[in-house]
Structure formats: structure tokens, C-alpha cells
Motif scaffolding. Structure first.
Motif, PDB file in Angstrom:
ATOM      1  N   TYR A   1       0.388 -11.133   7.419  1.00  0.00           N
ATOM      2  CA  TYR A   1       0.011 -11.658   8.721  1.00  0.00           C
ATOM      3  C   TYR A   1      -0.088 -13.179   8.663  1.00  0.00           C
ATOM      4  O   TYR A   1      -0.378 -13.769   7.609  1.00  0.00           O
ATOM      5  CB  TYR A   1      -1.340 -11.106   9.168  1.00  0.00           C
ATOM      6  CG  TYR A   1      -1.331  -9.642   9.544  1.00  0.00           C
ATOM      7  CD1 TYR A   1      -0.535  -9.172  10.585  1.00  0.00           C
ATOM      8  CD2 TYR A   1      -2.144  -8.740   8.877  1.00  0.00           C
ATOM      9  CE1 TYR A   1      -0.530  -7.829  10.927  1.00  0.00           C
ATOM     10  CE2 TYR A   1      -2.159  -7.397   9.219  1.00  0.00           C
ATOM     11  CZ  TYR A   1      -1.353  -6.938  10.250  1.00  0.00           C
ATOM     12  OH  TYR A   1      -1.355  -5.630  10.595  1.00  0.00           O
ATOM     13  N   LEU A   2       0.141 -13.806   9.784  1.00  0.00           N
ATOM     14  CA  LEU A   2      -0.127 -15.220   9.922  1.00  0.00           C
ATOM     15  C   LEU A   2      -1.617 -15.469   9.677  1.00  0.00           C
ATOM     16  O   LEU A   2      -2.456 -14.720  10.178  1.00  0.00           O
ATOM     17  CB  LEU A   2       0.260 -15.674  11.331  1.00  0.00           C
ATOM     18  CG  LEU A   2       0.122 -17.146  11.673  1.00  0.00           C
ATOM     19  CD1 LEU A   2       1.180 -17.964  10.949  1.00  0.00           C
ATOM     20  CD2 LEU A   2       0.248 -17.339  13.184  1.00  0.00           C
ATOM     21  N   ASN A   3      -1.912 -16.503   8.895  1.00  0.00           N
ATOM     22  CA  ASN A   3      -3.315 -16.801   8.562  1.00  0.00           C
ATOM     23  C   ASN A   3      -4.008 -15.561   7.998  1.00  0.00           C
ATOM     24  O   ASN A   3      -5.117 -15.193   8.398  1.00  0.00           O
ATOM     25  CB  ASN A   3      -4.050 -17.330   9.792  1.00  0.00           C
ATOM     26  CG  ASN A   3      -3.380 -18.556  10.383  1.00  0.00           C
ATOM     27  OD1 ASN A   3      -2.940 -19.443   9.643  1.00  0.00           O
ATOM     28  ND2 ASN A   3      -3.259 -18.606  11.699  1.00  0.00           N
ATOM     29  N   ALA A   4      -3.339 -14.926   7.039  1.00  0.00           N
ATOM     30  CA  ALA A   4      -3.789 -13.640   6.500  1.00  0.00           C
ATOM     31  C   ALA A   4      -5.169 -13.707   5.870  1.00  0.00           C
ATOM     32  O   ALA A   4      -5.885 -12.700   5.829  1.00  0.00           O
ATOM     33  CB  ALA A   4      -2.778 -13.125   5.470  1.00  0.00           C
ATOM     34  N   GLU A   5      -5.554 -14.880   5.398  1.00  0.00           N
ATOM     35  CA  GLU A   5      -6.843 -14.991   4.713  1.00  0.00           C
ATOM     36  C   GLU A   5      -8.015 -14.719   5.650  1.00  0.00           C
ATOM     37  O   GLU A   5      -9.128 -14.439   5.196  1.00  0.00           O
ATOM     38  CB  GLU A   5      -6.981 -16.383   4.084  1.00  0.00           C
ATOM     39  CG  GLU A   5      -7.047 -17.545   5.068  1.00  0.00           C
ATOM     40  CD  GLU A   5      -5.682 -17.986   5.574  1.00  0.00           C
ATOM     41  OE1 GLU A   5      -5.628 -18.923   6.392  1.00  0.00           O
ATOM     42  OE2 GLU A   5      -4.675 -17.396   5.136  1.00  0.00           O
ATOM     43  N   THR A   6      -7.787 -14.766   6.957  1.00  0.00           N
ATOM     44  CA  THR A   6      -8.872 -14.525   7.915  1.00  0.00           C
ATOM     45  C   THR A   6      -8.910 -13.082   8.397  1.00  0.00           C
ATOM     46  O   THR A   6      -9.774 -12.725   9.200  1.00  0.00           O
ATOM     47  CB  THR A   6      -8.716 -15.448   9.132  1.00  0.00           C
ATOM     48  OG1 THR A   6      -7.524 -15.086   9.845  1.00  0.00           O
ATOM     49  CG2 THR A   6      -8.637 -16.906   8.709  1.00  0.00           C
ATOM     50  N   LEU A   7      -7.962 -12.252   7.933  1.00  0.00           N
ATOM     51  CA  LEU A   7      -7.835 -10.887   8.433  1.00  0.00           C
ATOM     52  C   LEU A   7      -8.040  -9.866   7.318  1.00  0.00           C
ATOM     53  O   LEU A   7      -7.908 -10.182   6.135  1.00  0.00           O
ATOM     54  CB  LEU A   7      -6.445 -10.682   9.056  1.00  0.00           C
ATOM     55  CG  LEU A   7      -6.092 -11.591  10.240  1.00  0.00           C
ATOM     56  CD1 LEU A   7      -4.620 -11.445  10.589  1.00  0.00           C
ATOM     57  CD2 LEU A   7      -6.957 -11.258  11.449  1.00  0.00           C
ATOM     58  N   ARG A   8      -8.326  -8.639   7.731  1.00  0.00           N
ATOM     59  CA  ARG A   8      -8.449  -7.539   6.775  1.00  0.00           C
ATOM     60  C   ARG A   8      -7.104  -7.288   6.116  1.00  0.00           C
ATOM     61  O   ARG A   8      -6.062  -7.284   6.772  1.00  0.00           O
ATOM     62  CB  ARG A   8      -8.919  -6.281   7.514  1.00  0.00           C
ATOM     63  CG  ARG A   8      -9.014  -5.028   6.644  1.00  0.00           C
ATOM     64  CD  ARG A   8      -9.408  -3.824   7.479  1.00  0.00           C
ATOM     65  NE  ARG A   8      -8.425  -3.523   8.500  1.00  0.00           N
ATOM     66  CZ  ARG A   8      -7.339  -2.780   8.299  1.00  0.00           C
ATOM     67  NH1 ARG A   8      -7.081  -2.284   7.098  1.00  0.00           N
ATOM     68  NH2 ARG A   8      -6.513  -2.535   9.289  1.00  0.00           N
ATOM     69  N   ASN A   9      -7.113  -7.066   4.797  1.00  0.00           N
ATOM     70  CA  ASN A   9      -5.881  -6.776   4.066  1.00  0.00           C
ATOM     71  C   ASN A   9      -5.306  -5.444   4.534  1.00  0.00           C
ATOM     72  O   ASN A   9      -5.973  -4.402   4.417  1.00  0.00           O
ATOM     73  CB  ASN A   9      -6.174  -6.725   2.563  1.00  0.00           C
ATOM     74  CG  ASN A   9      -4.920  -6.464   1.737  1.00  0.00           C
ATOM     75  OD1 ASN A   9      -3.804  -6.498   2.259  1.00  0.00           O
ATOM     76  ND2 ASN A   9      -5.103  -6.195   0.452  1.00  0.00           N
ATOM     77  N   PRO A  10      -4.067  -5.432   5.069  1.00  0.00           N
ATOM     78  CA  PRO A  10      -3.513  -4.179   5.579  1.00  0.00           C
ATOM     79  C   PRO A  10      -2.902  -3.287   4.504  1.00  0.00           C
ATOM     80  O   PRO A  10      -2.445  -2.185   4.808  1.00  0.00           O
ATOM     81  CB  PRO A  10      -2.439  -4.655   6.557  1.00  0.00           C
ATOM     82  CG  PRO A  10      -1.959  -5.938   5.951  1.00  0.00           C
ATOM     83  CD  PRO A  10      -3.173  -6.573   5.319  1.00  0.00           C
ATOM     84  N   PHE A  11      -2.864  -3.751   3.257  1.00  0.00           N
ATOM     85  CA  PHE A  11      -2.225  -2.990   2.186  1.00  0.00           C
ATOM     86  C   PHE A  11      -3.274  -2.403   1.248  1.00  0.00           C
ATOM     87  O   PHE A  11      -4.332  -2.992   1.012  1.00  0.00           O
ATOM     88  CB  PHE A  11      -1.279  -3.885   1.390  1.00  0.00           C
ATOM     89  CG  PHE A  11      -0.158  -4.461   2.205  1.00  0.00           C
ATOM     90  CD1 PHE A  11       0.947  -3.695   2.532  1.00  0.00           C
ATOM     91  CD2 PHE A  11      -0.213  -5.776   2.667  1.00  0.00           C
ATOM     92  CE1 PHE A  11       1.976  -4.230   3.291  1.00  0.00           C
ATOM     93  CE2 PHE A  11       0.805  -6.316   3.427  1.00  0.00           C
ATOM     94  CZ  PHE A  11       1.915  -5.540   3.741  1.00  0.00           C
ATOM     95  N   ASP A  12      -2.962  -1.221   0.684  1.00  0.00           N
ATOM     96  CA  ASP A  12      -3.870  -0.624  -0.289  1.00  0.00           C
ATOM     97  C   ASP A  12      -3.542  -1.163  -1.685  1.00  0.00           C
ATOM     98  O   ASP A  12      -2.678  -2.039  -1.856  1.00  0.00           O
ATOM     99  CB  ASP A  12      -3.816   0.910  -0.237  1.00  0.00           C
ATOM    100  CG  ASP A  12      -2.462   1.506  -0.640  1.00  0.00           C
ATOM    101  OD1 ASP A  12      -1.672   0.802  -1.329  1.00  0.00           O
ATOM    102  OD2 ASP A  12      -2.191   2.667  -0.294  1.00  0.00           O
TER     103      ASP A  12
END
Length: 578
Positions: free
Chosen positions: A434-445
Motif C-alpha cells: 500500500y501507499l504509505n504502508a507504514e501507517t496501515l495494517r500489514n495485509p500479508f501473513d
């Protein structure tokens, strides 16, 4: 840029998937040039039949050589302005030749295209434009009564990273009286100088298939749109899944009624067109008489349609008697569970198989074709379980992807049929991040599988299928467009009369769902639907997000931990219409 748009996937992943043949050195723009050279004077693309009513310019029909020449000219104009590899370009154009050319030109320059829905207004434009840090904008001069390019110019001080705003359309397209701050570009055949400039640019700035080619947007469940970053690598393998399921070839005429802003328009239509060299007929916004007229006039062989439209049409004898569907050989549908009776009805009555799609911008790619599931009832209910022992599927992705189902409470893998859990999927079609992934929940296991948030169960006599059970997320899908309740609830809470709010989907036969808002008001306050809609319009949100039903209640139902029990609200809507 806040983060690099180059070298999107980790090099270890690139090395592994390239060595295994899952990813190739191809780029989308390179594939386009190859197809132009191969198909030459064959018809390539057709504008929406109602283009004149929307923009004022006549609908066009271009050969592959003609569209290739116009793309080259646009590349030259954008490069002259300074657009270059690694930049981000916001694009707000309706389906048509200009949008198709703009996307390919931006890809060829090595920039990242960020396509925006035509319904997006100030709120969405500034939110997404600042999140992605648009460097450039390409927008329509006219779309109905609106002038999107001029809207961007008006918002320029709220988009500090934007260097220049371009409009792109025919010379006869409607112009706003005040187009200050907009550079107008017009489709034109490339000159020899343009050809030389484009070739020189490619030589000096070679594209890498691992570059971020698009940032598409999904509402998600957090209320803030999430930017999905994709490279040539993963887009091309993902689109091959759609091409395999539909068996699209250069002999097809495909009709695209989905905005080319996300998976349906890009993955299932644009990229198979680029790969095969078939004819792409564009349509936007959806208008039933125009849609069915295009099928008959252009002799369309394949299209996508929402389940509600297919169900309605199957039971409308009067409409069926007035339209010609004899050229259609198959139809793709999805975004909502398919009714087995509908799928069976189209196959038995018209000999047209319905292909069942279950996908997402992130890379969920479950598709049931008539080759793999010839029985229409099975095709409506089940999807191939990639990785199932002893079962092979026609789609190439099935050799590389894997699906697993996990218990939502214990996180343990479910291996027996009939037990619901969250679907996890792996494969070369998955997006990078995701864009700016560090601010979001990790979508991968932990194994690198995408956690889809959708509830499935293993099905079939030998566990060879998976069956969709429910959406774990609360996303409302209205006419194929995702609406995040949290975003809308946040805006509604700004109304001075509202003390509490919950937004849910209200079932609709045509659109799938409409927006229903439940509100609790402050003491001695009143609120009617027209007032709420006017309040939200003043916040410049997309019109498709506006509530179409308002229920005022004393208190919202909540569970012991304070979460709104939306199942009770949906139940109330159903009971009210029973």
C-alpha cells in the motif's frame, strides 16, 4: 515523493519469480508497441456512443496504427513539459480513447498513473492527490456539466506537489469559460519529430517492469482510501488470469462498461486488449440503451456486467424482445455472489456462459470459467481451490497461486470442508504494498499470503473448490463502486444535529446496494434526508456515496464492547420492506 515508485517488489521476490517463469521482462507499454506493429490498420478502439452528449466531441474509431501514433504524440508533449520516470500523474478522464491513450503514455514515460473515478469531487481529489503526491494531472475539459480540469486548477493551492494541470480531449470538446491554470492538449498524429523524441526518451530512460505503474484506490475499512501500488510484473500476470478465464483473442470485440480505474477496467479489459490486439469498445457512464445498442452495432463478443443487471434482463421479456445479443459468446460478472438460477438461465436460454469473477485490486484472483466448471450451478457457487491435491485447472495462475483458509479466532488453518474462515491467497498476481504502508495494517501473513478479509469455506466432493460465505468487511458496493462506511460516518458526524451514526448497505435490485444511514440525534433536533444530502454535497463528496435512505433512531444497537451491531440495522431495513 514520500516513497520510491521504482523497484517496487523486493529483489529477492523478483529473482525468484523471474527464474520460475512467473514474471517476464515485458512492460505494458512495450507490449502495446508490439501489438501496434503487429495489428497495424486493424480496428483497435471505439469511443462511447454517447460521447458527444458528455463532452461535445464526436465519437471516434481508431486503428492500432492511429492510436499508437496518438500515444506517441502525447508522450512527446508530456516529456516536453517535464513528466519523467518516477513521477506520479493523477488522471481523471472518462472511459474513452483519451483515457486509454493517457494511461499508455504515462506508462511509457515510466511515471505512475493514478486514475480517479469521474464521480470524485474536491474531497476525494485533495485526499488522494496529497496522499500520492501528484506531480502532474491529466483531466477532462468537460464531463456533462462539469469541467474536471478546471476543478483541479481551482484546488491547486490544496495540492502543493502538482507542477502542471493538463486537459486532454478533442478540440471541439466543451471548454470552460475560465480555464486559467490549465494546459490544453489535443489528440493528434505523431510527427517524425515526435517519433524521434519518444524513441530517444525510451533509450535514455528504459522502463523496469518492477517500477510502480499504477496507484489504484480502494476504500478499505479504515475510512481513508488506500493506494494500491502495482508494477508491470504483477499487473501483466494478473491480467493473464482474466484473459485465460474469458479466452480473449485478437478476434474478439470487448465492451468495457467499468471505469478504467481499478481491477475490472484495467485488469479484465485494458490489459487483455493490449496483449491480444482485439477491439475495445468503451462505455461510460453506464446507460442501458447505449450499452445494448453498442453490443448490437459493434457485434460485441464479450463484456462484463453486474449480477443485478443480468438478473433483471433475464426476467424482462419486453426489453429482451427489443435488443440483439446474438453476437455475445460469454459474459463476465462478479463483485457480488451470483444466483445459480441466473447463471443457469443465461446458459440454457441463450447459450451464453457467465464467468464468475471474485477479485480485488490487491490481487485476489478467483475465477470460475465454463471450461473448469461447466455446470452453471457449480460455476455460480464455487471457485477453483488453487493447490487442491489431484485437481488441475485451465488457468496458468493455478500452477503458481495457492489458497488457504484460516480460523478467525485461532489463526489455525482449516483443512476440512464446510468450516468458514478467512481466505488467504498467494501468487505472482499480488500487489507489492500500500501507499504509505507504514501507517496501515500489514495485509500479508507470515508466509506472504494476502489476508483478504473475506470469509470462504472449502467445498466440493474432494475439497477442490472454495465457496464464498460473506464479506468480513463492511464495504458497501453500489453499482460496482466501493463505499467505506467509516468515511461517510465521519462526514455525517460533522452535522450539528447528529449525535451518533452508522452507515450500512441497503439491498437494491439494480445497483446491488444503496447507502442507508441510521442516526441518533441530539435532544430537540430533527433531520430529514434532503437536509443531510445537501450537507454532504457541501463537503464535495462523490454523488454515489450520498445516502438514499435515512432512519432516525433513539440509540444505535451496540455489543458489549461498544461496537455497532450492523446486522441488526440491516435486518431492520429488510423488515421495513417486507
Amino acid at each position: 515523493m514520500s516513497e520510491s515508485r521504482l523497484n517496487l517488489h523486493p529483489q529477492s521476490r523478483v529473482d525468484r519469480l523471474v527464474a520460475d517463469g512467473q514474471w517476464t521482462p515485458e512492460t505494458i507499454d512495450g507490449m502495446f508497441r508490439d501489438t501496434v506493429a503487429r495489428r497495424g490498420d486493424a480496428l483497435a478502439i471505439v469511443d462511447p456512443a454517447n460521447r458527444a452528449a458528455l463532452a461535445g466531441g464526436a465519437a471516434r474509431r481508431l486503428s492500432w496504427s492511429e492510436v499508437g501514433s496518438e500515444v506517441t504524440a502525447l508522450i512527446a508533449r508530456l516529456a516536453e513539459a517535464g513528466v519523467s520516470r518516477g513521477d506520479t500523474v493523477g488522471i481523471q478522464l472518462a472511459n474513452g480513447i483519451e483515457l486509454t491513450e493517457a494511461l499508455i503514455a504515462v506508462f511509457a514515460l515510466g511515471a505512475t498513473a493514478t486514475p480517479l473515478a469521474m464521480q470524485y469531487r474536491d474531497h476525494e481529489i485533495t485526499t488522494m492527490g496529497n496522499a500520492a503526491e501528484f506531480n502532474w494531472v491529466i483531466a477532462a475539459r468537460a464531463f456533462g456539466e462539469r469541467h474536471p480540469a478546471d476543478d483541479f486548477a481551482r484546488l491547486r493551492d490544496q495540492l502543493p506537489t502538482v507542477r502542471e494541470i493538463f486537459s486532454y480531449g478533442l478540440a471541439e470538446d466543451a471548454l470552460c469559460e475560465d480555464s486559467t491554470g490549465v494546459t490544453h492538449l489535443f489528440p493528434a498524429a505523431a510527427t517524425e519529430a515526435d517519433e524521434a523524441a519518444a524513441a530517444a526518451y525510451r533509450a535514455a530512460n528504459p522502463n523496469d517492469p518492477n517500477d510502480c505503474v499504477t496507484i489504484c484506490w480502494t476504500s478499505g475499512t479504515e475510512g481513508v482510501p488506500k493506494g494500491i501500488m502495482r508494477a508491470h510484473y504483477d499487473w501483466l500476470v494478473f491480467s493473464k488470469v482474466c484473459q485465460d478465464a474469458s479466452d480473449t483473442t485478437e478476434d474478439d470485440v470487448i465492451l468495457n462498461a467499468f471505469p478504467m480505474i481499478n481491477m475490472a477496467g484495467i485488469c479484465a479489459m485494458l490489459l487483455p486488449w493490449v496483449r491480444t490486439g482485439c477491439v475495445l469498445v468503451q462505455h461510460h457512464p453506464f446507460d442501458a440503451p447505449t450499452f445494448f445498442g453498442q453490443i448490437a452495432r459493434e457485434r460485441v463478443t464479450y463484456t462484463l456486467a453486474p449480477p443485478a443487471l443480468l438478473s433483471m434482463l433475464l426476467h424482462n421479456e419486453d426489453l429482451l424482445s427489443k435488443i440483439d445479443l446474438t453476437s455475445l459468446t460469454r459474459i463476465g460478472s462478479g463483485s457480488a455472489p451470483l444466483n445459480p438460477a441466473m447463471v443457469r438461465g443465461w446458459q440454457e436460454r441463450f447459450n451464453i456462459p457467465i464467468i464468475n469473477f471474485f477479485g480485488s485490486n490487491e490481487g485476489v484472483g478467483l475465477l470460475s470459467s465454463s471450461v473448469d466448471l461447466p455446470d452453471p450451478d457449480d460455476r455460480a457457487r464455487f471457485f477453483p481451490r488453487y493447490g487442491a491435491e489431484g485437481r488441475e485447472w485451465s488457468m496458468e495462475l493455478s500452477k503458481w497461486a495457492d489458497v488457504k483458509i484460516y480460523d478467525l479466532e485461532t489463526d489455525e488453518e482449516i483443512t476440512e470442508p464446510g468450516v468458514p474462515g478467512e481466505l488467504h491467497i498467494s501468487g505472482p498476481q499480488l500487489f507489492a504494498r500500500y501507499l504509505n504502508a507504514e501507517t496501515l495494517r500489514n495485509p500479508f501473513d507470515d508466509q506472504g499470503y494476502l489476508k483478504t478479509g473475506d470469509i470462504f469455506e472449502i467445498a466440493g466432493d474432494n475439497g477442490e473448490y472454495v465457496r464464498y460465505v460473506d464479506r468480513a468487511k463492511d464495504i458497501i458496493i453500489r453499482g460496482g463502486m466501493n463505499i467505506a462506511p467509516v468515511e461517510l460516518e465521519t462526514l455525517i458526524m460533522r452535522h450539528p444535529s447528529v449525535a451518533d451514526v452508522a452507515v450500512v448497505g441497503d439491498e437494491d435490485e439494480t445497483l446491488g446496494e444503496k447507502v442507508a444511514a441510521f442516526v441518533a440525534l441530539h435532544p430537540e433536533q430533527t433531520l430529514e434526508l434532503p437536509e443531510l444530502v445537501a450537507f454532504l454535497r457541501d463537503q464535495h463528496i462523490a454523488s454515489y456515496k450520498l445516502p438514499e435512505k435515512l432512519r432516525v433512531i433513539d440509540v444505535l444497537p451496540r455489543n458489549p464492547v461498544g461496537k455497532v451491531v450492523k446486522t441488526e440495522l440491516r435486518k431492520a431495513l429488510v423488515e421495513a420492506t417486507a
